[in-house]
Scaffold this active site. Structure first.
Site, mmCIF file in Angstrom:
data_model
loop_
_atom_site.group_PDB
_atom_site.id
_atom_site.type_symbol
_atom_site.label_atom_id
_atom_site.label_comp_id
_atom_site.label_asym_id
_atom_site.label_seq_id
_atom_site.Cartn_x
_atom_site.Cartn_y
_atom_site.Cartn_z
ATOM 1 N N LYS A 12 0.818 -1.212 0.000
ATOM 2 C CA LYS A 12 0.000 0.000 0.000
ATOM 3 C C LYS A 12 0.861 1.276 0.000
ATOM 4 O O LYS A 12 2.077 1.221 0.267
ATOM 5 C CB LYS A 12 -0.915 -0.027 1.225
ATOM 6 C CG LYS A 12 -1.965 -1.140 1.184
ATOM 7 C CD LYS A 12 -2.943 -0.979 2.341
ATOM 8 C CE LYS A 12 -4.000 -2.066 2.341
ATOM 9 N NZ LYS A 12 -5.001 -1.838 3.409
ATOM 10 N N TYR A 52 -12.562 -1.757 -3.786
ATOM 11 C CA TYR A 52 -13.020 -1.989 -2.403
ATOM 12 C C TYR A 52 -14.547 -1.982 -2.282
ATOM 13 O O TYR A 52 -15.059 -1.735 -1.190
ATOM 14 C CB TYR A 52 -12.423 -0.924 -1.486
ATOM 15 C CG TYR A 52 -11.044 -1.240 -0.919
ATOM 16 C CD1 TYR A 52 -10.742 -2.475 -0.342
ATOM 17 C CD2 TYR A 52 -10.046 -0.263 -0.906
ATOM 18 C CE1 TYR A 52 -9.489 -2.732 0.206
ATOM 19 C CE2 TYR A 52 -8.787 -0.521 -0.356
ATOM 20 C CZ TYR A 52 -8.526 -1.759 0.197
ATOM 21 O OH TYR A 52 -7.294 -2.016 0.754
ATOM 22 N N PHE A 60 -15.761 3.580 7.025
ATOM 23 C CA PHE A 60 -14.397 3.963 6.639
ATOM 24 C C PHE A 60 -14.166 3.913 5.125
ATOM 25 O O PHE A 60 -13.055 4.138 4.657
ATOM 26 C CB PHE A 60 -13.369 3.071 7.371
ATOM 27 C CG PHE A 60 -13.551 1.576 7.170
ATOM 28 C CD1 PHE A 60 -13.073 0.931 6.043
ATOM 29 C CD2 PHE A 60 -14.214 0.823 8.138
ATOM 30 C CE1 PHE A 60 -13.231 -0.432 5.858
ATOM 31 C CE2 PHE A 60 -14.385 -0.555 7.961
ATOM 32 C CZ PHE A 60 -13.884 -1.184 6.819
ATOM 33 N N ARG A 88 -2.449 -14.460 4.659
ATOM 34 C CA ARG A 88 -3.160 -13.752 5.736
ATOM 35 C C ARG A 88 -2.430 -13.918 7.075
ATOM 36 O O ARG A 88 -2.371 -12.998 7.880
ATOM 37 C CB ARG A 88 -4.620 -14.197 5.801
ATOM 38 C CG ARG A 88 -5.364 -13.721 4.553
ATOM 39 C CD ARG A 88 -6.810 -14.088 4.550
ATOM 40 N NE ARG A 88 -7.567 -13.387 5.571
ATOM 41 C CZ ARG A 88 -7.939 -12.118 5.497
ATOM 42 N NH1 ARG A 88 -7.597 -11.370 4.456
ATOM 43 N NH2 ARG A 88 -8.658 -11.570 6.452
ATOM 44 N N THR A 94 -5.575 -7.107 10.754
ATOM 45 C CA THR A 94 -5.799 -5.859 10.009
ATOM 46 C C THR A 94 -5.230 -4.656 10.767
ATOM 47 O O THR A 94 -4.612 -3.775 10.171
ATOM 48 C CB THR A 94 -7.321 -5.643 9.793
ATOM 49 O OG1 THR A 94 -7.849 -6.832 9.212
ATOM 50 C CG2 THR A 94 -7.595 -4.473 8.896
ATOM 51 N N ARG A 105 2.372 -6.673 9.107
ATOM 52 C CA ARG A 105 1.696 -5.478 9.645
ATOM 53 C C ARG A 105 2.266 -5.073 11.007
ATOM 54 O O ARG A 105 2.288 -3.897 11.340
ATOM 55 C CB ARG A 105 0.187 -5.725 9.702
ATOM 56 C CG ARG A 105 -0.448 -5.653 8.310
ATOM 57 C CD ARG A 105 -1.834 -6.184 8.312
ATOM 58 N NE ARG A 105 -2.553 -5.914 7.069
ATOM 59 C CZ ARG A 105 -3.652 -6.546 6.713
ATOM 60 N NH1 ARG A 105 -4.163 -7.487 7.494
ATOM 61 N NH2 ARG A 105 -4.256 -6.256 5.588
ATOM 62 N N ASN A 115 -1.886 0.131 6.900
ATOM 63 C CA ASN A 115 -1.426 -1.163 7.411
ATOM 64 C C ASN A 115 -0.535 -1.908 6.401
ATOM 65 O O ASN A 115 -0.381 -3.120 6.470
ATOM 66 C CB ASN A 115 -2.608 -2.012 7.903
ATOM 67 C CG ASN A 115 -3.601 -2.343 6.812
ATOM 68 O OD1 ASN A 115 -3.450 -1.895 5.677
ATOM 69 N ND2 ASN A 115 -4.603 -3.134 7.130
ATOM 70 N N HIS A 118 -2.281 -5.407 1.618
ATOM 71 C CA HIS A 118 -3.615 -6.011 1.464
ATOM 72 C C HIS A 118 -3.417 -7.416 0.924
ATOM 73 O O HIS A 118 -2.507 -7.648 0.132
ATOM 74 C CB HIS A 118 -4.466 -5.208 0.469
ATOM 75 C CG HIS A 118 -5.699 -5.937 0.021
ATOM 76 N ND1 HIS A 118 -6.870 -5.921 0.749
ATOM 77 C CD2 HIS A 118 -5.918 -6.759 -1.050
ATOM 78 C CE1 HIS A 118 -7.766 -6.692 0.130
ATOM 79 N NE2 HIS A 118 -7.216 -7.205 -0.960
ATOM 80 N N GLU A 129 -9.973 -10.314 -7.543
ATOM 81 C CA GLU A 129 -8.957 -9.270 -7.365
ATOM 82 C C GLU A 129 -7.808 -9.428 -8.375
ATOM 83 O O GLU A 129 -7.268 -8.430 -8.869
ATOM 84 C CB GLU A 129 -8.431 -9.288 -5.927
ATOM 85 C CG GLU A 129 -9.516 -8.865 -4.927
ATOM 86 C CD GLU A 129 -9.052 -8.853 -3.480
ATOM 87 O OE1 GLU A 129 -7.894 -9.241 -3.194
ATOM 88 O OE2 GLU A 129 -9.856 -8.441 -2.626
HETATM 89 P P1 CMP Z 1 -7.509 -4.397 3.752
HETATM 90 O O1 CMP Z 1 -7.096 -5.788 4.041
HETATM 91 O O2 CMP Z 1 -6.868 -3.705 2.610
HETATM 92 O O3 CMP Z 1 -9.104 -4.360 3.519
HETATM 93 C C1 CMP Z 1 -9.897 -3.235 3.821
HETATM 94 C C2 CMP Z 1 -9.160 -2.184 4.575
HETATM 95 O O4 CMP Z 1 -9.957 -1.259 5.277
HETATM 96 C C3 CMP Z 1 -8.324 -2.825 5.647
HETATM 97 O O5 CMP Z 1 -7.247 -3.513 5.060
HETATM 98 C C4 CMP Z 1 -7.955 -1.605 6.507
HETATM 99 O O6 CMP Z 1 -6.748 -0.994 6.082
HETATM 100 C C5 CMP Z 1 -9.104 -0.639 6.251
HETATM 101 N N1 CMP Z 1 -9.872 -0.329 7.439
HETATM 102 C C6 CMP Z 1 -10.031 0.914 7.969
HETATM 103 N N2 CMP Z 1 -10.801 0.882 9.067
HETATM 104 C C7 CMP Z 1 -11.148 -0.412 9.250
HETATM 105 C C8 CMP Z 1 -11.940 -1.086 10.227
HETATM 106 N N3 CMP Z 1 -12.536 -0.428 11.236
HETATM 107 N N4 CMP Z 1 -12.084 -2.434 10.120
HETATM 108 C C9 CMP Z 1 -11.502 -3.107 9.085
HETATM 109 N N5 CMP Z 1 -10.742 -2.512 8.127
HETATM 110 C C10 CMP Z 1 -10.562 -1.178 8.206
#
Ligand code: CMP
Length: 136
Positions: A12, A52, A60, A88, A94, A105, A115, A118, A129
């Site tokens: 990212k 997304y 968010f 994962r 996350t 992460r 973070n 992805h 994807e």
């Molecule tokens: P990612 O795995 O890219 O998928 C969705 C992204 O939303 C996640 O990583 C986070 O970076 C972002 N995000 C922001 N706020 C939240 C939240 N409250 N819960 C989950 N994902 C979040």
């Protein structure tokens, strides 16, 4: 029995900006992943919204799409046995604050938004994807 899978991984904007691309790629390679394809791109806000869209009802969502389109990213197809689950595990939770020691992460993430990486969360989403970025 082997279970060769492909997953979509994104380094990212926060990590690309901090020049962590090679360090993060080495985390994948050292864990047995093969980087089958990769490219460096910058998404428009609309493309990030499309990518997304499963999160479009989340509070968010707007910030997430602004952020993903804020700078260059590295998108990769990673291949290995059990790639989806293993990626994962390697990425960690996350929220970097909740992720385990040794995960990407934990090492590099700044916040739940920034973070660093992805990864696809299922076989079905991995196919969607991968097509999103690599279907011509
Ligand atoms: P990612 O795995 O890219 O998928 C969705 C992204 O939303 C996640 O990583 C986070 O970076 C972002 N995000 C922001 N706020 C939240 C939240 N409250 N819960 C989950 N994902 C979040």
């Amino acid at each position: 029995m082997s279970n060769l899978e492909k997953t979509l991984s994104i380094i990212k904007p926060d990590a690309v900006e901090r020049k962590l691309e090679n360090e993060i790629k080495n985390c994948f390679i050292n864990s047995g992943f093969v980087i089958e394809k990769e490219k460096k791109i910058q998404l428009s806000k609309e493309e990030a919204e499309d990518f997304y869209k499963v999160h479009q009802t989340k509070p968010f969502y707007n910030d997430l799409c602004e952020y993903l389109s804020s700078g260059p990213i590295i998108v990769m197809i990673l291949k290995k046995d059990n790639a989806i689950t293993d990626n994962r595990k390697l990425m960690g939770a996350t929220d970097p604050k909740k992720s385990e020691e040794g995960t990407i992460r934990k090492k590099y993430g700044i916040s739940i938004d920034k973070n660093s990486v992805h990864g696809s969360d299922s076989l079905e989403n991995a196919k969607i994807e991968i097509d999103f970025f690599f279907k011509n």
